[in-house]
Design a protein around this motif. Structure first.
Motif, PDB file in Angstrom:
ATOM      1  N   ALA A 153       1.101  -0.900   0.376  1.00  0.00           N
ATOM      2  CA  ALA A 153      -0.262   0.332  -0.178  1.00  0.00           C
ATOM      3  C   ALA A 153       0.800   0.866  -0.116  1.00  0.00           C
ATOM      4  O   ALA A 153       2.133   1.637   0.690  1.00  0.00           O
ATOM      5  N   TYR A 154       0.238   2.340  -0.985  1.00  0.00           N
ATOM      6  CA  TYR A 154       1.394   3.463   0.048  1.00  0.00           C
ATOM      7  C   TYR A 154      -0.131   4.930  -1.210  1.00  0.00           C
ATOM      8  O   TYR A 154      -0.453   3.955  -1.533  1.00  0.00           O
ATOM      9  N   GLY A 155       0.590   6.080  -0.869  1.00  0.00           N
ATOM     10  CA  GLY A 155      -0.571   6.690  -0.938  1.00  0.00           C
ATOM     11  C   GLY A 155       0.292   8.246   0.074  1.00  0.00           C
ATOM     12  O   GLY A 155       0.755   8.441   1.224  1.00  0.00           O
ATOM     13  N   PRO A 156      -0.636   9.133   0.389  1.00  0.00           N
ATOM     14  CA  PRO A 156      -0.649  10.310   0.534  1.00  0.00           C
ATOM     15  C   PRO A 156      -0.468  10.156   2.322  1.00  0.00           C
ATOM     16  O   PRO A 156      -1.697   8.816   2.581  1.00  0.00           O
ATOM     17  N   GLY A 157       0.072  10.277   3.276  1.00  0.00           N
ATOM     18  CA  GLY A 157       0.237   9.947   4.372  1.00  0.00           C
ATOM     19  C   GLY A 157       1.167   8.577   4.581  1.00  0.00           C
ATOM     20  O   GLY A 157       1.670   8.681   6.290  1.00  0.00           O
ATOM     21  N   PRO A 159       4.258   7.241   6.014  1.00  0.00           N
ATOM     22  CA  PRO A 159       5.678   7.376   6.552  1.00  0.00           C
ATOM     23  C   PRO A 159       6.971   6.405   5.965  1.00  0.00           C
ATOM     24  O   PRO A 159       6.329   5.383   4.926  1.00  0.00           O
ATOM     25  N   ALA A 160       8.166   6.859   5.672  1.00  0.00           N
ATOM     26  CA  ALA A 160       8.762   6.245   4.990  1.00  0.00           C
ATOM     27  C   ALA A 160       9.734   5.583   6.751  1.00  0.00           C
ATOM     28  O   ALA A 160      11.254   5.574   7.451  1.00  0.00           O
ATOM     29  N   GLY A 161       8.883   3.979   6.204  1.00  0.00           N
ATOM     30  CA  GLY A 161       9.789   3.138   7.298  1.00  0.00           C
ATOM     31  C   GLY A 161      10.922   2.327   7.493  1.00  0.00           C
ATOM     32  O   GLY A 161      11.103   2.495   6.045  1.00  0.00           O
ATOM     33  N   GLY A 165       8.052   0.693   2.307  1.00  0.00           N
ATOM     34  CA  GLY A 165       7.912   2.525   2.208  1.00  0.00           C
ATOM     35  C   GLY A 165       8.635   1.993   0.855  1.00  0.00           C
ATOM     36  O   GLY A 165       9.307   3.266   0.544  1.00  0.00           O
ATOM     37  N   VAL A 166       9.005   1.994  -0.006  1.00  0.00           N
ATOM     38  CA  VAL A 166       9.755   2.092  -1.590  1.00  0.00           C
ATOM     39  C   VAL A 166       9.293   2.868  -1.947  1.00  0.00           C
ATOM     40  O   VAL A 166      10.270   4.518  -1.740  1.00  0.00           O
ATOM     41  N   LEU A 167       8.177   3.451  -2.684  1.00  0.00           N
ATOM     42  CA  LEU A 167       7.706   5.158  -2.857  1.00  0.00           C
ATOM     43  C   LEU A 167       7.756   6.279  -2.051  1.00  0.00           C
ATOM     44  O   LEU A 167       8.190   7.292  -2.535  1.00  0.00           O
ATOM     45  N   ALA A 168       7.666   5.773  -0.441  1.00  0.00           N
ATOM     46  CA  ALA A 168       7.852   6.440   0.608  1.00  0.00           C
ATOM     47  C   ALA A 168       9.350   7.222   0.635  1.00  0.00           C
ATOM     48  O   ALA A 168       9.546   8.394   0.781  1.00  0.00           O
ATOM     49  N   HIS A 169       9.744   6.444   0.852  1.00  0.00           N
ATOM     50  CA  HIS A 169      10.943   6.219   0.560  1.00  0.00           C
ATOM     51  C   HIS A 169      11.833   7.318  -0.862  1.00  0.00           C
ATOM     52  O   HIS A 169      12.925   8.375  -0.534  1.00  0.00           O
ATOM     53  N   TRP A 285       0.698  15.701  -2.551  1.00  0.00           N
ATOM     54  CA  TRP A 285       0.374  15.642  -0.177  1.00  0.00           C
ATOM     55  C   TRP A 285       1.787  16.043  -0.112  1.00  0.00           C
ATOM     56  O   TRP A 285       2.312  16.279   0.742  1.00  0.00           O
ATOM     57  N   LEU A 286       2.861  15.091  -0.387  1.00  0.00           N
ATOM     58  CA  LEU A 286       4.336  14.951   0.144  1.00  0.00           C
ATOM     59  C   LEU A 286       4.945  16.912  -0.576  1.00  0.00           C
ATOM     60  O   LEU A 286       5.540  17.541   0.545  1.00  0.00           O
TER      61      LEU A 286
END
Length: 292
Positions: A153-157, A159-161, A165-169, A285-286
């Motif tokens: 899962a990915y999307g607005p909000g 976190p880069a844990g 979360g490859v997309l968050a990173h 969002w970011l």
């Protein structure tokens, strides 16, 4: 006792990525959120409002793939928390549908994708094994259990844990002007599902009155890291984005994606968000978050 779709919703882990996204889509006095600062189980007692709840979504966890490898104590705590909650429900005579958010990307193992709900679970990582144990706890102790095996899962909000979360990173790296890091081969394939599609599936599940022990929720297609990188370059307007390559990590698997036909058939749900539009929404969002 309440089961089915005629009561409220409780979200345990309402401050997390998926839990908070679900909470934002729900309104009214029959929606109850529980977080670390407002626990659902305190000194063995449950909140009185759970008597009006027909669906509990268990979206709380202390571990991700990297943490599961390094902290078996936190894995054990996650299992203990779920078991204690389910026993408390039974002690209080409550039987809501209890929905566990599990991992469609790690419980099935390394081979045989796309994975259907009938595919044997053969987790190859500590994280996958932890999720399978939680699934078993739910099956053994919940009056009306449903495991939702969520893809990446990915999307607005989001976190880069660590280790997840490859997309968050990647998007945070782009925003900061840094190279993105690729672990392993660009041919590694994953199933990326937009958070709004996951929320839509959970809302359909709340309305569903029949038994549904396990259901996959994903995009239903495989996307390689190379393809994902192309989308990120396009959405962020960085065709010359620098890439730093690192060896594959011990908990990574070559290819995982989900067969989501059961959710389509039973819940009338299907993923509606294209990868490009989902990544674009996350980038917007970011960018807005950085600007604040």
């Amino acid at each position: 006792m309440r089961t089915g779709s005629h009561g409220g919703v409780a979200v345990v882990g309402g401050a997390g990525f998926l839990g908070s996204a679900l909470a934002r889509s729900l309104e009214g006095p029959d929606v109850h959120l529980y977080t670390r600062s407002r626990p659902v189980l305190a000194s063995g007692s449950l909140p009185a409002e759970l008597d009006t709840v027909s669906t509990v979504v268990w979206a709380v966890s202390q571990v991700n793939p990297q943490v599961a490898e390094e902290r078996p104590d936190l894995v054990a705590e996650d299992e203990h928390h779920l078991l204690s909650f389910l026993r408390a429900l039974d002690d209080h005579g409550l039987s809501p549908r209890t929905v566990l958010l599990s991992s469609g990307g790690t419980v099935y193992g390394n081979h045989g994708a796309p994975f259907a709900e009938t595919t044997p679970t053969r987790p190859a990582s500590a994280y996958g094994r932890a999720k399978v144990r939680l699934e078993q706890v739910l099956a053994d102790h919940a009056a009306c259990p449903t495991v939702v095996r969520v893809a990446n899962a990915y999307g607005p909000g989001q976190p880069a844990g660590p280790g997840q979360g490859v997309l968050a990173h990647w998007l945070r790296a782009v925003a900061a002007g840094r190279p993105v890091t690729v672990f392993g081969d660009l041919g590694t394939a994953r199933d990326y599902v937009a958070v709004q599609d996951v929320v839509a599936a959970l809302l359909r599940l709340h309305q569903h009155t029949g038994a549904l022990p396990v259901v996959n929720v994903g995009s239903g297609r495989a996307t390689t890291l190379g393809e994902l990188l192309d989308v990120v370059r396009d959405v962020t307007g960085t065709p010359d984005l620098a890439v730093r390559h690192e060896p594959a990590r011990g908990f990574d698997v070559p290819a995982t994606w989900l067969d989501v036909g059961l959710a389509r058939e039973v819940l009338g749900w299907e993923p509606r968000t294209s990868l490009r539009s989902g990544v674009a929404a996350t980038w917007e969002w970011l960018a807005a978050s950085v600007a604040r």
